[in-house]
Write a protein that holds these residues in place. Structure first.
Motif, PDB file in Angstrom:
ATOM      1  N   ILE A   1       6.972 -10.637  -1.459  1.00 23.75           N
ATOM      2  CA  ILE A   1       8.264 -11.302  -1.614  1.00 23.75           C
ATOM      3  C   ILE A   1       8.029 -12.783  -1.340  1.00 23.75           C
ATOM      4  O   ILE A   1       7.572 -13.164  -0.263  1.00 23.75           O
ATOM      5  CB  ILE A   1       9.301 -10.735  -0.628  1.00 23.75           C
ATOM      6  CG1 ILE A   1       9.459  -9.228  -0.862  1.00 23.75           C
ATOM      7  CG2 ILE A   1      10.640 -11.458  -0.790  1.00 23.75           C
ATOM      8  CD1 ILE A   1      10.202  -8.521   0.223  1.00 23.75           C
TER       9      ILE A   1
ATOM     10  N   LEU B   1      17.489  -6.682  -1.066  1.00 22.94           N
ATOM     11  CA  LEU B   1      16.639  -7.215  -0.004  1.00 22.94           C
ATOM     12  C   LEU B   1      17.420  -7.407   1.291  1.00 22.94           C
ATOM     13  O   LEU B   1      16.902  -7.160   2.377  1.00 22.94           O
ATOM     14  CB  LEU B   1      15.983  -8.524  -0.435  1.00 22.94           C
ATOM     15  CG  LEU B   1      14.814  -8.382  -1.413  1.00 22.94           C
ATOM     16  CD1 LEU B   1      14.427  -9.733  -1.994  1.00 22.94           C
ATOM     17  CD2 LEU B   1      13.626  -7.706  -0.759  1.00 22.94           C
TER      18      LEU B   1
ATOM     19  N   GLU C   1      10.549  -0.186   0.016  1.00 21.33           N
ATOM     20  CA  GLU C   1       9.896  -0.651   1.230  1.00 21.33           C
ATOM     21  C   GLU C   1       8.650   0.185   1.481  1.00 21.33           C
ATOM     22  O   GLU C   1       8.666   1.397   1.234  1.00 21.33           O
ATOM     23  CB  GLU C   1      10.828  -0.513   2.430  1.00 21.33           C
ATOM     24  CG  GLU C   1      11.989  -1.472   2.434  1.00 21.33           C
ATOM     25  CD  GLU C   1      12.790  -1.350   3.706  1.00 21.33           C
ATOM     26  OE1 GLU C   1      12.337  -1.872   4.751  1.00 21.33           O
ATOM     27  OE2 GLU C   1      13.867  -0.738   3.659  1.00 21.33           O
TER      28      GLU C   1
END
Length: 144
Positions: free
Chosen positions: A19, A92, A118
């Motif tokens: 990310i 997110l 995740e």
């Protein structure tokens, strides 16, 4: 009812992405691993599943590497992201993930369907196949 497959199914390839930040902003983007263009076709709008909900995302390029900057309700919104709500940001916000952390990208159907999750979790996807090129071309013409 369509068949469902789990992220740990051998038919689903999983890669690790990062990310990152989009430019100098706080907006997140998924920095996909550099690799062959067949797995992450830059410029294409693909299906992207977040917590069981399917969205559309456009794979873009940053510094020669593929990135995903958003997830939207329709292909049109994925092509014109300023017009729709970016569900990637919402997803997110609901996770423990942050800028600089790893995220798993499940390749359900390369060039067509992906999922984000995740690390340490399992996701489930509807078994789906990419439509033939002629049908995809017709759909693009109608959508555009």
């Amino acid at each position: 009812m369509p068949d469902r497959i789990a992220s740990d199914n051998p038919a689903v390839e999983t890669v690790t992405a990062t990310i990152g930040r989009y430019g100098r902003t706080t907006r997140p983007q998924i920095e996909l691993p550099d690799g062959d263009a067949d797995r992450f076709p830059v410029g294409e709008v693909v299906r992207l599943v977040l917590d069981g909900t399917e969205y559309r995302a456009r794979i873009e390029e940053r510094g020669g590497a593929p990135v995903i900057r958003g997830a939207y309700e329709t292909p049109r919104l994925a092509r014109t992201p300023g017009e729709g709500e970016n569900q990637l940001v919402s997803w997110l916000d609901g996770t423990t993930l942050d800028i600089g952390r790893s995220v798993y990208v499940d390749i359900v159907e390369a060039g067509y369907a992906y999922g984000l999750r995740e690390p340490g979790t399992t996701a489930y996807y509807d078994a789906t196949e990419k439509p033939s090129d002629s049908l995809a071309d017709i759909a693009r013409d109608l959508d555009g």
